[in-house]
Write an enzyme that holds these catalytic residues in place. Structure first.
Site, PDB file in Angstrom:
ATOM      1  N   HIS A 143       0.826  -1.201   0.000  1.00  7.36           N
ATOM      2  CA  HIS A 143       0.000   0.000   0.000  1.00  7.36           C
ATOM      3  C   HIS A 143       0.864   1.256   0.000  1.00  7.36           C
ATOM      4  O   HIS A 143       2.097   1.189   0.000  1.00  7.36           O
ATOM      5  CB  HIS A 143      -0.955   0.002   1.203  1.00  7.36           C
ATOM      6  CG  HIS A 143      -0.289   0.003   2.554  1.00  7.36           C
ATOM      7  ND1 HIS A 143       0.544   1.009   3.003  1.00  7.36           N
ATOM      8  CD2 HIS A 143      -0.353  -0.903   3.576  1.00  7.36           C
ATOM      9  CE1 HIS A 143       0.953   0.752   4.225  1.00  7.36           C
ATOM     10  NE2 HIS A 143       0.438  -0.418   4.590  1.00  7.36           N
ATOM     11  N   CYS A 151       3.472  -4.447   6.677  1.00  5.75           N
ATOM     12  CA  CYS A 151       3.151  -4.377   5.254  1.00  5.75           C
ATOM     13  C   CYS A 151       4.345  -3.901   4.439  1.00  5.75           C
ATOM     14  O   CYS A 151       5.357  -3.466   4.977  1.00  5.75           O
ATOM     15  CB  CYS A 151       1.973  -3.437   5.032  1.00  5.75           C
ATOM     16  SG  CYS A 151       0.440  -3.971   5.822  1.00  5.75           S
TER      17      CYS A 151
END
Length: 397
Positions: A143, A151
């Site tokens: 992202h 992430c």
């Protein structure tokens, strides 16, 4: 497969140009792939609709883009990761801030055009391997925003392009794309250096997949057997032979590096890392997003030596040892008392008698005949010519 720094830097510079306009676009999820990237694809004989595959490397903080061509997957470009969290090694449980490692599948339903982190897709953690080892957690994404809690965090401009590449491949008919995540580039040198790390057994499984992809350029067909990653063989016998050869060569190189004294290390992080491109950009005052725990980046990638390195002994050149053993060498007085090198000893007159007897009569005959011809047979003068000299030698037996 090594990638030049210039490729990553060029990608980063292109993203800086695109980042501003992309953030303001109303239809960010439908933004087209940049023309420069489409040109790279055309050069490799692929299109935006061709199947895609991504490969991530945590230590190097990079994500590679590969597209499927007529002869297999071809490398397109590298994107610098703005932030990842945790340490090298797999994700085990929810909240451990670990960025996962392994082989993941991303279908269309895992694409998120309405992400709070600009754009994103879920990599698919936990997969079958993670679940087999008790892995827990969810929503591990690629992202934007440059903030990571486990992430792969990119800048908005970067993730916008990655999202567009993945979207167009799915729109082109690919049912799902593969996301390969590694602790570092799976070279023999990196494996030898991290051979004492607690995760090395797991990393050997990842390297088996990495080597297979490098040799075959085919998407990995992954399964989990007895808690270990397993990979289906190629349908092409020649390709499978190439995979086998690469695996053998890489194993031999790892063993040779360890034997030669390569130090064994563990790479530690306060909390993950960042690509050097973005680190340099932010150091000059550039804005990349809401960087998570920026203070931790000062302690990223510290190598702790577990097994000290040692230099392998090099063979002494002949020109050197010939000088050492010469009679006038400075080392001559250091010889043991009474020791005389073989090359300085007087010939042994009985050396021939001490030699092993010939196994067959025919083996020794030329020696005896020669001795008789020149009159040296056991010290007797040859008074009878060649034939009688040979007979005299025979009589001496």
């Amino acid at each position: 497969m090594p990638r030049t720094i210039s490729i990553t830097l060029a990608a980063g510079l292109a993203l800086l140009v695109a980042a501003g306009p992309a953030a303001a676009q109303a239809g960010k999820a439908e933004a087209p792939i940049p023309a420069a990237t489409l040109a790279l694809m055309a050069q490799k004989g692929v299109t935006a609709a061709s199947p895609v595959l991504f490969r991530a490397y945590k230590k190097e903080s990079e994500i590679e883009v590969w597209k499927k061509g007529p002869s297999g997957y071809v490398f397109i470009k590298t994107f610098p990761i703005c932030r990842w969290s945790g340490q090298l090694g797999p994700k085990r449980k929810s909240g451990d801030r670990q960025t996962p490692e392994g082989f993941y599948t991303v279908p269309r339903r895992q694409m998120n055009p309405n992400s709070h982190y600009y754009l994103s897709f879920d990599v698919g953690y936990p997969n079958a391997y993670d679940r087999a080892h008790g892995g827990t957690g969810s929503a591990v994404m690629v992202h934007g925003i440059c903030s990571s809690m486990g992430c792969f965090a990119m800048t908005n401009g970067t993730v916008g392009e990655i999202y567009a590449i993945a979207r167009d491949a799915l729109n082109g008919g690919q049912p799902a794309f593969q996301f390969q995540s590694y602790p570092f580039r799976m070279t023999a040198e990196n494996m030898a250096r991290h051979r004492a790390d607690p995760n090395i057994a797991f990393w050997r499984e990842l390297k088996a997949g990495s080597d297979r992809f490098e040799a075959s350029r085919e998407e990995l067909q992954v399964s989990v057997v007895a808690g270990r990653y397993a990979f289906a063989a190629s349908r092409n016998p020649a390709v499978e032979a190439a995979v086998t050869t690469r695996r053998a060569v890489e194993d031999a190189r790892i063993a040779a590096l360890a034997e030669a004294g390569e130090p064994a290390v563990r790479t530690t992080y306060s909390d993950g890392g960042q690509n050097a491109f973005w680190a340099a950009f932010t150091a000059r005052g550039g804005a990349v997003g809401d960087i998570s725990r920026p203070e931790a980046l000062a302690f990223a990638g510290q190598e702790v030596v577990v097994v000290p390195g040692r230099r392998a002994a090099h063979p002494v050149p002949e020109s050197v040892w010939a000088t050492w053993v010469a009679p006038d060498s400075v080392l001559a007085p250091r010889r043991m008392a009474g020791f005389v090198p073989v090359y300085e000893r007087a010939p042994d007159p009985f050396g021939r008698l001490a030699a092993p007897l010939a196994a067959r009569y025919g083996d020794g005959l030329p020696t005896w005949v020669a001795a008789g011809l020149d009159g040296r047979a056991f010290g007797r003068p040859n008074l009878h010519g060649s034939a009688f000299g040979a007979l005299a030698a025979a009589e001496a037996l």
